[in-house]
Design a protein around this motif. Structure first.
Motif, PDB file in Angstrom:
ATOM      1  N   LYS A  26      38.279  89.936  12.688  1.00 44.92           N
ATOM      2  CA  LYS A  26      38.847  90.877  13.734  1.00 44.92           C
ATOM      3  C   LYS A  26      39.750  91.629  13.055  1.00 44.92           C
ATOM      4  O   LYS A  26      40.801  91.231  12.238  1.00 44.92           O
ATOM      5  CB  LYS A  26      39.562  90.039  14.663  1.00 44.92           C
ATOM      6  CG  LYS A  26      40.224  90.560  15.788  1.00 44.92           C
ATOM      7  CD  LYS A  26      40.671  89.582  16.952  1.00 44.92           C
ATOM      8  CE  LYS A  26      41.565  90.355  18.108  1.00 44.92           C
ATOM      9  NZ  LYS A  26      41.686  89.328  19.038  1.00 44.92           N
ATOM     10  N   TYR A  27      39.902  93.098  13.423  1.00 44.81           N
ATOM     11  CA  TYR A  27      40.709  93.960  12.894  1.00 44.81           C
ATOM     12  C   TYR A  27      41.672  94.642  14.019  1.00 44.81           C
ATOM     13  O   TYR A  27      40.811  95.155  15.231  1.00 44.81           O
ATOM     14  CB  TYR A  27      39.852  95.182  12.084  1.00 44.81           C
ATOM     15  CG  TYR A  27      39.195  94.418  11.048  1.00 44.81           C
ATOM     16  CD1 TYR A  27      39.716  94.523   9.575  1.00 44.81           C
ATOM     17  CD2 TYR A  27      38.049  93.993  11.126  1.00 44.81           C
ATOM     18  CE1 TYR A  27      39.020  94.239   8.750  1.00 44.81           C
ATOM     19  CE2 TYR A  27      37.110  93.263   9.991  1.00 44.81           C
ATOM     20  CZ  TYR A  27      37.772  93.380   8.890  1.00 44.81           C
ATOM     21  OH  TYR A  27      37.184  93.093   7.759  1.00 44.81           O
ATOM     22  N   MET A  28      42.935  94.964  14.040  1.00 41.76           N
ATOM     23  CA  MET A  28      43.599  95.685  15.215  1.00 41.76           C
ATOM     24  C   MET A  28      44.017  96.818  14.404  1.00 41.76           C
ATOM     25  O   MET A  28      44.786  96.867  13.624  1.00 41.76           O
ATOM     26  CB  MET A  28      44.726  94.768  15.975  1.00 41.76           C
ATOM     27  CG  MET A  28      45.329  95.384  16.783  1.00 41.76           C
ATOM     28  SD  MET A  28      46.562  94.220  17.601  1.00 41.76           S
ATOM     29  CE  MET A  28      45.439  93.122  18.185  1.00 41.76           C
ATOM     30  N   PHE A  29      43.752  97.872  15.174  1.00 40.28           N
ATOM     31  CA  PHE A  29      44.391  99.333  14.737  1.00 40.28           C
ATOM     32  C   PHE A  29      45.861  99.596  15.108  1.00 40.28           C
ATOM     33  O   PHE A  29      46.054  99.365  16.167  1.00 40.28           O
ATOM     34  CB  PHE A  29      43.699 100.480  15.146  1.00 40.28           C
ATOM     35  CG  PHE A  29      44.012 101.816  14.563  1.00 40.28           C
ATOM     36  CD1 PHE A  29      44.017 102.438  13.386  1.00 40.28           C
ATOM     37  CD2 PHE A  29      44.841 102.597  15.601  1.00 40.28           C
ATOM     38  CE1 PHE A  29      44.588 103.567  12.907  1.00 40.28           C
ATOM     39  CE2 PHE A  29      45.343 103.782  15.423  1.00 40.28           C
ATOM     40  CZ  PHE A  29      45.015 104.235  13.972  1.00 40.28           C
ATOM     41  N   ARG A  30      46.844  99.712  14.183  1.00 37.39           N
ATOM     42  CA  ARG A  30      48.142 100.015  14.575  1.00 37.39           C
ATOM     43  C   ARG A  30      48.630 101.296  14.078  1.00 37.39           C
ATOM     44  O   ARG A  30      48.430 101.927  13.279  1.00 37.39           O
ATOM     45  CB  ARG A  30      49.020  98.853  13.783  1.00 37.39           C
ATOM     46  CG  ARG A  30      48.602  97.253  14.461  1.00 37.39           C
ATOM     47  CD  ARG A  30      49.122  97.277  15.894  1.00 37.39           C
ATOM     48  NE  ARG A  30      49.382  96.014  16.178  1.00 37.39           N
ATOM     49  CZ  ARG A  30      49.393  95.543  17.569  1.00 37.39           C
ATOM     50  NH1 ARG A  30      49.585  96.499  18.155  1.00 37.39           N
ATOM     51  NH2 ARG A  30      49.416  94.547  17.758  1.00 37.39           N
ATOM     52  N   VAL A  31      49.741 101.525  14.928  1.00 35.32           N
ATOM     53  CA  VAL A  31      50.160 103.207  14.441  1.00 35.32           C
ATOM     54  C   VAL A  31      51.937 102.673  14.504  1.00 35.32           C
ATOM     55  O   VAL A  31      52.491 102.359  15.569  1.00 35.32           O
ATOM     56  CB  VAL A  31      49.984 104.390  15.314  1.00 35.32           C
ATOM     57  CG1 VAL A  31      50.715 105.677  14.984  1.00 35.32           C
ATOM     58  CG2 VAL A  31      48.542 104.612  15.366  1.00 35.32           C
TER      59      VAL A  31
END
Length: 161
Positions: free
Chosen positions: A155-160
Motif C-alpha cells: 500500500k502506497y499513499m501519495f502526500r504533498v
C-alpha cells in the motif's frame, strides 16, 4: 531564435514577465532575476514588456509517498524529487525497489508536470489498484493528496507537504 539572441539571457521557468507579440500572441519568458539591459533592448526593438505572474509557474510542491510497511501502521517516507519516479523490483530501472512478490521490474511511474502529479501502470503483470479501481496499463491518472494505490498488496499513499 532571433528573440532569444536579442534578449541575451538564459530562459528559466520561474518568471514574472512576459513579452507581448501583437494582439493575441504571448510568449512567456522566465527570468530568475531582473535583467534591466535585456528588458531595455527588448523595448527598444518595439516589443511590449510587462511584469506579471506567470500562469505556467507553480511553486514546487514537496511530494512524497507514504509506504505502509505492515498492518500496525508502520510506514516509510519516500521522497519524490525526480520528474519521473519508477516503483518496481529492479534496482536498475526503479527509484524505489519493492521486495513484495508480484511486483514487476518496472511496475508504475509517477511523473511531475505542469498539471501536477500523474501515475501510470507500466504494463505490469499483476496490475495496480488506484483508489480501489484497477488502472488501465499505460493510461495516466492524476494523483491528489491522500490518494492510495496498491501494488501486489503493498500500500502506497501519495502526500504533498
Amino acid at each position: 531564435m532571433r528573440l532569444r539572441k536579442l534578449m541575451g539571457f538564459r530562459l528559466t521557468n520561474k518568471n514574472k514577465m512576459y513579452v507581448h507579440f501583437g494582439y493575441d500572441y504571448y510568449m512567456y519568458i522566465g527570468i530568475s532575476k531582473e535583467c534591466k539591459d535585456a528588458i531595455d533592448s527588448i523595448q527598444a526593438s518595439g516589443l511590449f514588456v510587462e511584469e506579471c505572474e506567470s500562469p505556467y509557474y507553480k511553486e514546487d510542491e514537496e511530494a512524497f509517498l507514504e509506504v505502509i510497511i505492515d498492518d500496525n501502521g508502520v510506514s516509510e517516507r519516500v521522497e519524490l524529487h525526480q520528474q519521473h519516479f519508477i516503483i518496481g523490483r529492479s534496482a536498475e530501472v526503479s527509484q524505489y525497489v519493492s521486495q513484495i512478490v508480484g511486483t514487476s521490474r518496472a511496475h508504475v511511474e509517477i511523473s511531475r508536470g505542469t498539471a501536477g502529479f500523474k501515475i501510470k501502470d507500466l504494463g505490469s503483470k499483476n496490475g495496480t489498484i488506484l483508489k480501489g479501481e484497477p488502472m488501465v496499463p499505460y493510461k495516466e491518472y492524476s494523483l491528489e493528496e491522500g490518494d492510495t494505490f496498491l501494488i501486489a498488496g503493498g500500500k502506497y499513499m501519495f502526500r504533498v507537504a
